[in-house]
Scaffold this motif. Structure first.
Motif, short mmCIF file in Angstrom:
data_model
loop_
_atom_site.label_atom_id
_atom_site.label_comp_id
_atom_site.label_asym_id
_atom_site.label_seq_id
_atom_site.Cartn_x
_atom_site.Cartn_y
_atom_site.Cartn_z
N ARG A 51 -9.00 -0.50 -21.53
CA ARG A 51 -8.29 -0.96 -20.33
C ARG A 51 -6.78 -0.83 -20.53
NH1 ARG A 51 -9.61 -5.11 -16.54
NH2 ARG A 51 -7.99 -5.09 -14.94
N LEU A 52 -6.29 -1.18 -21.72
CA LEU A 52 -4.86 -1.04 -21.98
C LEU A 52 -4.46 0.43 -21.96
CD1 LEU A 52 -2.10 -2.16 -22.73
CD2 LEU A 52 -2.81 -2.15 -25.13
N GLY A 55 -4.12 1.57 -18.54
CA GLY A 55 -2.89 1.05 -17.95
C GLY A 55 -1.67 1.81 -18.43
N VAL A 56 -1.63 2.14 -19.72
CA VAL A 56 -0.51 2.88 -20.29
C VAL A 56 -0.40 4.27 -19.65
CG1 VAL A 56 0.30 4.02 -22.40
CG2 VAL A 56 -0.46 1.64 -22.49
N GLU A 57 -1.54 4.94 -19.49
CA GLU A 57 -1.54 6.28 -18.89
C GLU A 57 -1.15 6.23 -17.41
OE1 GLU A 57 -5.42 7.81 -19.68
OE2 GLU A 57 -5.07 7.99 -21.86
N THR A 58 -1.66 5.22 -16.71
CA THR A 58 -1.31 5.07 -15.29
C THR A 58 0.17 4.78 -15.13
OG1 THR A 58 -3.52 4.24 -14.75
CG2 THR A 58 -1.77 3.73 -13.19
N LEU A 59 0.70 3.90 -15.98
CA LEU A 59 2.12 3.55 -15.92
C LEU A 59 2.99 4.78 -16.18
CD1 LEU A 59 4.34 1.45 -15.66
CD2 LEU A 59 4.02 0.89 -18.09
N ALA A 60 2.58 5.62 -17.11
CA ALA A 60 3.35 6.84 -17.41
C ALA A 60 3.43 7.75 -16.17
CB ALA A 60 2.71 7.59 -18.57
N LYS A 61 2.31 7.87 -15.45
CA LYS A 61 2.30 8.71 -14.25
C LYS A 61 3.15 8.10 -13.14
CE LYS A 61 -2.37 10.44 -15.21
NZ LYS A 61 -3.80 10.38 -14.81
N ALA A 267 0.50 -4.86 -18.24
CA ALA A 267 0.37 -3.47 -17.80
C ALA A 267 -0.19 -3.41 -16.38
CB ALA A 267 -0.52 -2.68 -18.76
N HIS A 268 -1.19 -4.24 -16.10
CA HIS A 268 -1.82 -4.26 -14.78
C HIS A 268 -0.83 -4.66 -13.69
CE1 HIS A 268 -4.92 -4.99 -11.72
NE2 HIS A 268 -4.28 -6.13 -11.47
N ILE A 269 -0.09 -5.73 -13.92
CA ILE A 269 0.86 -6.21 -12.91
C ILE A 269 1.97 -5.20 -12.69
CG2 ILE A 269 2.59 -8.00 -12.43
CD1 ILE A 269 0.66 -9.96 -13.96
N CYS A 271 1.79 -1.90 -13.17
CA CYS A 271 1.22 -0.75 -12.45
C CYS A 271 0.99 -1.07 -10.98
CB CYS A 271 -0.11 -0.33 -13.10
SG CYS A 271 0.07 0.54 -14.67
N GLU A 272 0.46 -2.25 -10.69
CA GLU A 272 0.20 -2.62 -9.29
C GLU A 272 1.51 -2.73 -8.51
OE1 GLU A 272 -2.74 -2.87 -7.57
OE2 GLU A 272 -3.39 -1.87 -9.40
N THR A 273 2.56 -3.21 -9.16
CA THR A 273 3.86 -3.29 -8.49
C THR A 273 4.37 -1.90 -8.14
OG1 THR A 273 4.41 -5.35 -9.65
CG2 THR A 273 6.24 -4.09 -8.73
N LEU A 274 4.28 -0.97 -9.07
CA LEU A 274 4.74 0.40 -8.79
C LEU A 274 3.87 1.06 -7.72
CD1 LEU A 274 5.59 1.61 -12.41
CD2 LEU A 274 7.19 1.28 -10.53
N ARG A 275 2.57 0.82 -7.77
CA ARG A 275 1.68 1.38 -6.74
C ARG A 275 2.08 0.88 -5.36
NH1 ARG A 275 -3.02 0.45 -10.30
NH2 ARG A 275 -3.86 2.45 -11.00
N SER A 276 2.43 -0.40 -5.29
CA SER A 276 2.73 -1.02 -3.99
C SER A 276 4.00 -0.44 -3.35
CB SER A 276 2.89 -2.54 -4.16
OG SER A 276 4.07 -2.85 -4.87
N LEU A 277 4.83 0.21 -4.15
CA LEU A 277 6.05 0.82 -3.59
C LEU A 277 5.75 2.11 -2.83
CD1 LEU A 277 8.46 0.35 -6.64
CD2 LEU A 277 8.41 -1.00 -4.54
#
Length: 303
Positions: A51-52, A55-61, A267-269, A271-277
């Protein structure tokens, strides 16, 4: 409708992590009652690791798009008691992010130069640029936490006498809220994480730092001295959350006794913040596209 609502500040999906760890706006907070430092996500060791990594890979993208989009910056503030795992959390969560798009600043006791300025100055000049994620390991919140537990600190801040009265911390809460509203109104999203470690777990980690030679450098006798003020710190944090968890700059209390849970949650929070933008790569105009095709033809025709 409030000014902040009109700004359409990113609203995260109210999932189990977000709802469990976000500090409600304007509500009384009791850390011992409302937030369990020993809480664990329902994941085994391998699931937590996977899961981490996800999250790390999603955050990088997402960070790559943030960098290209270049209209927002993200400021992540980490506060905690000693040995709560700030350094490790930052290291693991940000491990996949392009170093060009991430800036980390650690704020310790202010220097003489910093004391010659207002308490926000050193943080203000370290804010992230657009397209980047900025991380503050401790921050201006020390001025309503450590300074509140040790009010003698105010005497070293070279303030005029009238500025050091019984309302000093109330004013600082207001100043911080206004500062963070200003940042968000200018495209700098503010996320605030408190890594919530228990007193017993802190003791365990301190003893490990003493017993393991390679960790001795992390330990200071002053860390033990501060444990004597644990109750005062908890009260200071509770009031800080009540006064400064806002719609535009929420606090998240992250359980920190179980390191995998801490890292997955942060990592989840993020990523979700960046997605929401709803970020996107910049659009290319027809004219720019034509220029790209011309450049491609030139490259392909090189001898």
């Amino acid at each position: 409708m409030s000014e902040i609502c009109e700004m359409k500040y990113p609203e995260l999906k109210d999932d189990s992590i977000v709802s469990k760890m976000r500090v409600p706006v304007g509500k009384k907070v009791k850390l011992k009652k409302d937030f369990d430092p020993g809480y664990k996500l329902d994941l085994n060791k391998e699931e937590s690791k996977a899961r981490l990594q996800e999250g790390v890979e999603t955050l990088a993208k997402l960070q790559d798009v943030l960098y290209a989009h270049n209209k927002f910056g993200v400021l992540c503030i980490f506060q905690a008691m000693d040995a709560a795992g700030k350094d490790g959390t930052i290291k693991h969560v940000m491990s996949g992010v392009n170093p060009q798009g991430c800036q980390v600043f650690s704020f310790k006791a202010p220097s003489s130069e910093e004391l010659d300025h207002d308490y926000l100055w050193r943080c203000f000049k370290s804010l992230p640029e657009r397209g980047r994620i900025g991380i503050f390991n401790r921050s201006y919140y020390e001025e309503v936490l450590v300074a509140k537990v040790h009010p003698e600190i105010l005497n070293r801040q070279q303030l005029p006498e009238w500025a050091v009265d019984k309302s000093v911390f109330k004013r600082r809460y207001d100043e911080i809220n206004n500062f963070e509203k200003y940042l968000v109104q200018n495209g700098i999203i503010v996320l605030k994480f408190f890594l919530n470690v228990s007193k017993d777990e802190q003791k365990k980690r301190f003893l490990e730092r003493i017993d393991r030679k390679e960790k001795n450098w992390k330990f200071s006798v002053n860390d033990v001295n501060e444990r004597a003020h644990w109750g005062d710190y908890m009260k200071a944090y509770e009031e800080c959350f009540e006064r400064t968890s806002t719609e535009w700059a929420p606090w998240y209390v992250i359980p920190a006794n179980h390191k995998p849970t801490t890292r997955v949650a942060v990592a989840h929070i993020l990523c979700e913040t960046l997605r929401s933008l709803k970020l996107e790569y910049p659009n290319v105009s027809d004219e720019q596209r034509e220029q790209l095709l011309v450049a491609k033809a030139m490259l392909e025709n090189e001898s």
